[in-house]
Design an enzyme around this catalytic site. Sequence first.
Site, PDB file in Angstrom:
ATOM      1  N   LYS A  53      44.627  12.867 -13.232  1.00 23.17           N
ATOM      2  CA  LYS A  53      43.779  12.975 -11.854  1.00 23.17           C
ATOM      3  C   LYS A  53      44.256  12.211 -10.880  1.00 23.17           C
ATOM      4  CE  LYS A  53      39.667  14.323 -14.522  1.00 23.17           C
ATOM      5  NZ  LYS A  53      38.536  13.630 -15.371  1.00 23.17           N
ATOM      6  N   GLN A  97      34.360   9.217 -15.472  1.00 27.81           N
ATOM      7  CA  GLN A  97      35.111   9.892 -16.529  1.00 27.81           C
ATOM      8  C   GLN A  97      34.026   9.792 -17.806  1.00 27.81           C
ATOM      9  OE1 GLN A  97      37.969  11.321 -16.590  1.00 27.81           O
ATOM     10  NE2 GLN A  97      37.227  12.050 -18.661  1.00 27.81           N
ATOM     11  N   ASP A 120      32.137  16.406  -9.707  1.00 29.39           N
ATOM     12  CA  ASP A 120      31.987  17.195 -11.066  1.00 29.39           C
ATOM     13  C   ASP A 120      31.131  18.377 -11.011  1.00 29.39           C
ATOM     14  OD1 ASP A 120      33.863  16.459 -12.859  1.00 29.39           O
ATOM     15  OD2 ASP A 120      32.721  14.610 -13.575  1.00 29.39           O
TER      16      ASP A 120
END
Length: 287
Positions: A53, A97, A120
């Site tokens: 990422k 995460q 997200d």
Amino acid sequence: MATIIDGKALAALVVEEVAKDVASFEKQYNIKPGLAVVLVGEDPASQVYVRNKVLRANESGLNSIERKLPADVDQATLNKVVDELNQDPAVHGILVQLPLPEHLDEEYIINAIAPEKDVDGFHPVNVGRLNSGQETLTPCTPLGCLIMLQRELGDLTGKNAVIIGRSNIVGKPMAALLLQQSCTVTIVHSRTRDIEEIVKQADIVVAAVGRSEMVKSHWIKPGAAVIDVGINAIEVDGKRKLVGDVDFADVEPVAGAITPVPGGVGPMTIACLMKNTLTAATQQLRK
């Protein structure tokens, strides 16, 4: 034989498009969109995801901020980190995460991220907006799947889509996105009766159930587009191998188009995270 949908190549195109738009954004607002990634603990898979990422963020021209916390961090400390990032005007997107260590409250953290910075797309506010057809930040994996389907099939209107799996991360948001594209959508899951017969009616199959090579050729209507979200580690001849929820070798001769594992949906998920960060920054600066 099916067309193999190359997720790596498509993700590279998406990142390239985002980089161009980030350059325009920076010229207009004189700041870089900022993505903060919070990693708790030393989970090897999570470390790989975060590394990828950060790499893509740099390629996209985003300002990448990493916050690494020990596995034994307490809830209050993690909450404080998220709150600081919420308040930081240089941070436009926040990603914690997952999964988190068991002693931490995952749901609380998802809800603690400011909805406008929730790249997200998991915050209940963004989930509600998605399901009511409003503009919002969409979960990255379903968004990546939709882009793949649109690039491969064009207009999706009227197509019969079956999603295998009902998770909040993939199954449910995927259904909402395909409904917005005027597909007829069915979600099947572990309690569904005659699952194979239902899947066989589909023009589009999205497999996101987490069971290795579960979907076989006799499940698939000839010419259907098959998107395999699953990523499962199995042992073959004493070696670790990554496979999807679809038995690729069995299904490929029947399908019209299919994503491989690895190299299919995974790269698109990360590319769409970059896309979401730019979207979040743009929305925040326009307010």
